[in-house]
Scaffold this motif. Sequence first.
Motif, PDB file in Angstrom:
ATOM      1  N   ALA A  30      22.763   3.562  -7.871  1.00 44.35           N
ATOM      2  CA  ALA A  30      22.897   2.122  -7.227  1.00 44.35           C
ATOM      3  C   ALA A  30      22.912   2.272  -5.749  1.00 44.35           C
ATOM      4  CB  ALA A  30      23.780   1.300  -7.929  1.00 44.35           C
ATOM      5  N   GLY A  31      23.499   3.384  -5.238  1.00 44.96           N
ATOM      6  CA  GLY A  31      23.536   3.467  -3.879  1.00 44.96           C
ATOM      7  C   GLY A  31      22.363   4.202  -3.259  1.00 44.96           C
ATOM      8  N   SER A  32      21.324   4.541  -3.911  1.00 45.37           N
ATOM      9  CA  SER A  32      20.268   5.273  -3.579  1.00 45.37           C
ATOM     10  C   SER A  32      19.415   4.401  -2.581  1.00 45.37           C
ATOM     11  CB  SER A  32      19.252   5.635  -4.514  1.00 45.37           C
ATOM     12  OG  SER A  32      20.259   6.558  -5.330  1.00 45.37           O
ATOM     13  N   GLY A  33      19.436   2.958  -2.239  1.00 44.48           N
ATOM     14  CA  GLY A  33      18.628   2.220  -1.660  1.00 44.48           C
ATOM     15  C   GLY A  33      17.490   1.706  -2.309  1.00 44.48           C
ATOM     16  N   ILE A  34      16.495   1.381  -1.518  1.00 48.47           N
ATOM     17  CA  ILE A  34      15.059   0.957  -2.038  1.00 48.47           C
ATOM     18  C   ILE A  34      14.306   2.157  -2.508  1.00 48.47           C
ATOM     19  CG2 ILE A  34      12.952  -0.149  -1.409  1.00 48.47           C
ATOM     20  CD1 ILE A  34      14.873  -1.736   0.441  1.00 48.47           C
ATOM     21  N   LEU A  35      13.684   1.939  -3.740  1.00 50.08           N
ATOM     22  CA  LEU A  35      13.008   2.946  -4.336  1.00 50.08           C
ATOM     23  C   LEU A  35      11.368   2.564  -3.889  1.00 50.08           C
ATOM     24  CD1 LEU A  35      14.766   4.210  -7.517  1.00 50.08           C
ATOM     25  CD2 LEU A  35      14.860   4.859  -4.938  1.00 50.08           C
ATOM     26  N   PHE A  36      11.198   1.350  -4.220  1.00 47.30           N
ATOM     27  CA  PHE A  36       9.741   0.685  -4.075  1.00 47.30           C
ATOM     28  C   PHE A  36       9.764  -0.600  -3.173  1.00 47.30           C
ATOM     29  CE2 PHE A  36       9.985   2.950  -8.192  1.00 47.30           C
ATOM     30  CZ  PHE A  36       8.808   3.641  -8.080  1.00 47.30           C
ATOM     31  N   ARG A  37       8.718  -0.887  -2.842  1.00 46.45           N
ATOM     32  CA  ARG A  37       8.552  -2.166  -1.817  1.00 46.45           C
ATOM     33  C   ARG A  37       7.340  -2.903  -2.304  1.00 46.45           C
ATOM     34  NH1 ARG A  37       7.721  -3.243   3.192  1.00 46.45           N
ATOM     35  NH2 ARG A  37       6.907  -1.190   3.611  1.00 46.45           N
ATOM     36  N   LEU A  38       7.437  -4.046  -2.790  1.00 43.31           N
ATOM     37  CA  LEU A  38       6.103  -4.840  -3.335  1.00 43.31           C
ATOM     38  C   LEU A  38       6.008  -6.125  -2.547  1.00 43.31           C
ATOM     39  CD1 LEU A  38       7.235  -4.883  -7.192  1.00 43.31           C
ATOM     40  CD2 LEU A  38       5.911  -3.250  -5.642  1.00 43.31           C
ATOM     41  N   ALA A  39       4.715  -6.377  -2.341  1.00 43.63           N
ATOM     42  CA  ALA A  39       4.416  -7.814  -1.786  1.00 43.63           C
ATOM     43  C   ALA A  39       4.162  -8.777  -2.899  1.00 43.63           C
ATOM     44  CB  ALA A  39       3.040  -7.561  -0.831  1.00 43.63           C
ATOM     45  N   LYS A  40       5.071  -9.653  -3.082  1.00 41.76           N
ATOM     46  CA  LYS A  40       4.713 -10.682  -4.211  1.00 41.76           C
ATOM     47  C   LYS A  40       3.484 -11.552  -4.223  1.00 41.76           C
ATOM     48  CE  LYS A  40       7.022 -14.548  -6.357  1.00 41.76           C
ATOM     49  NZ  LYS A  40       8.237 -15.653  -6.276  1.00 41.76           N
ATOM     50  N   GLY A  41       2.862 -11.397  -5.217  1.00 43.61           N
ATOM     51  CA  GLY A  41       1.362 -11.847  -5.363  1.00 43.61           C
ATOM     52  C   GLY A  41       0.366 -11.375  -4.393  1.00 43.61           C
ATOM     53  N   GLY A  42       0.752 -10.360  -3.585  1.00 40.44           N
ATOM     54  CA  GLY A  42      -0.146  -9.706  -2.678  1.00 40.44           C
ATOM     55  C   GLY A  42      -0.420 -10.474  -1.504  1.00 40.44           C
ATOM     56  N   GLU A  43       0.246 -11.664  -1.207  1.00 40.96           N
ATOM     57  CA  GLU A  43       0.303 -12.467   0.049  1.00 40.96           C
ATOM     58  C   GLU A  43       0.916 -11.741   1.196  1.00 40.96           C
ATOM     59  OE1 GLU A  43       2.345 -15.941  -1.137  1.00 40.96           O
ATOM     60  OE2 GLU A  43       0.908 -16.831  -2.666  1.00 40.96           O
TER      61      GLU A  43
END
Length: 403
Positions: A237-250
């Motif tokens: 849980a302390g590893s931070g962000i594993l992925f970043r997504l753009a919701k709906g590609g907007e």
Amino acid sequence: MQDGAGPAMNYDTRIAAEDLVDTDSAAVLLGDTEEDRQSRRKLWAIGLAVLAALIGIWFLTHRGDQGGAGDKKSQAAVVSVVAPGRGTIEGAINVTGTLAARRELPVGVPGEGGQVVSVLVEPGQWVGAGQVLAVIDRSVQVQQRASQSAQIEVARANAQLAQANLDRALKLVERGFVSKADIDRLTAQRDAAVAQVRVAGAQLGVINAQLGRLNVVAPAAGLVLERRVEPGQVVSAGSGILFRLAKGGEMELRALVGETELAQVSNGVRAEVTPVGGAKVFTGQVWQTAPVIDPQSRQGIARIALPYAPELRPGGFATAVIKAGTVVAPMLPESAILSDNEGSYVYIVGKDNKAERRNVKTGLVTANGIAVVEGLNGTEQVVLRAGGFLSPGETINPKRVKQ
């Protein structure tokens, strides 16, 4: 004869000698040598040259005075002027900014974590809501689930035995072999055994939930922007962000807008965005303006919503033209509008070709010029350039040009 001729000859010779002596003496007395004559000629030449120079200077000086007195108009500054008229001006605000996801979704480890077994997506892929992005090893949790399932079976068996004991006691109570107290005790045992079944079932549910949280899943449908995890990596849980997504590609452009221009921008206005390095223009609209202004830069952010396109890469730089409405007013080039402590002003041609200062208020700024919303009606002759070198009341020589 010789004696008589001798004295006469001597007399003539003496006269000639005396004349020669007298001439030489006079020349010596007057100082009329060859060097003196050359010096006098040089002095005369210098004097004549100085006199000629003085005459030339006097002629040129008095000639300029006569020309200036006779033609004052020729001395007036020649300036370019224009009558701007009035027209409908479509406002356009040129801005720059950074591209970003309109709604960015950071995804990390929701559970206890562990070693990553596999990563199932790559940046640039589209994913659906709940789709698994990465799988974490679950061997320990699987064994815990099996153990808890067995505990449920044990609790159920105990509950069944307690129920059977209670049923037998109820049959004997009528014959007097079992007291009322025994019935109450057996009933309590039966209830406790049934409760243990529910407790074991709840514990199994917790383990199953933990197993489900071991998978890293997409919280919503969108475009994968970044992946920061690889197989074999141990995460928690302390590893931070594993992925970043753009919701709906907007996507959106976070444009920096000056304090004055930001007041002219409203939600819903159209904007044309051009990413740096590309020639394609994307049409979007302002969906949010910053409620605060940066006190250092005196700028605010206008967020321009854009549909998904491969050319729109978050983090990239882009320019935009925001349409800021229309206004009917004269338009002047930037060179015609001056400013000082009293505000903006222009010079116009007044009576007798005198330069006259006229205070103005500017409005929309476009690529073709600046709208003047107050101070001019459009029929005036406005000085286009060199206004900064003029002063009120100065005589000018206006030259009309086409705008």
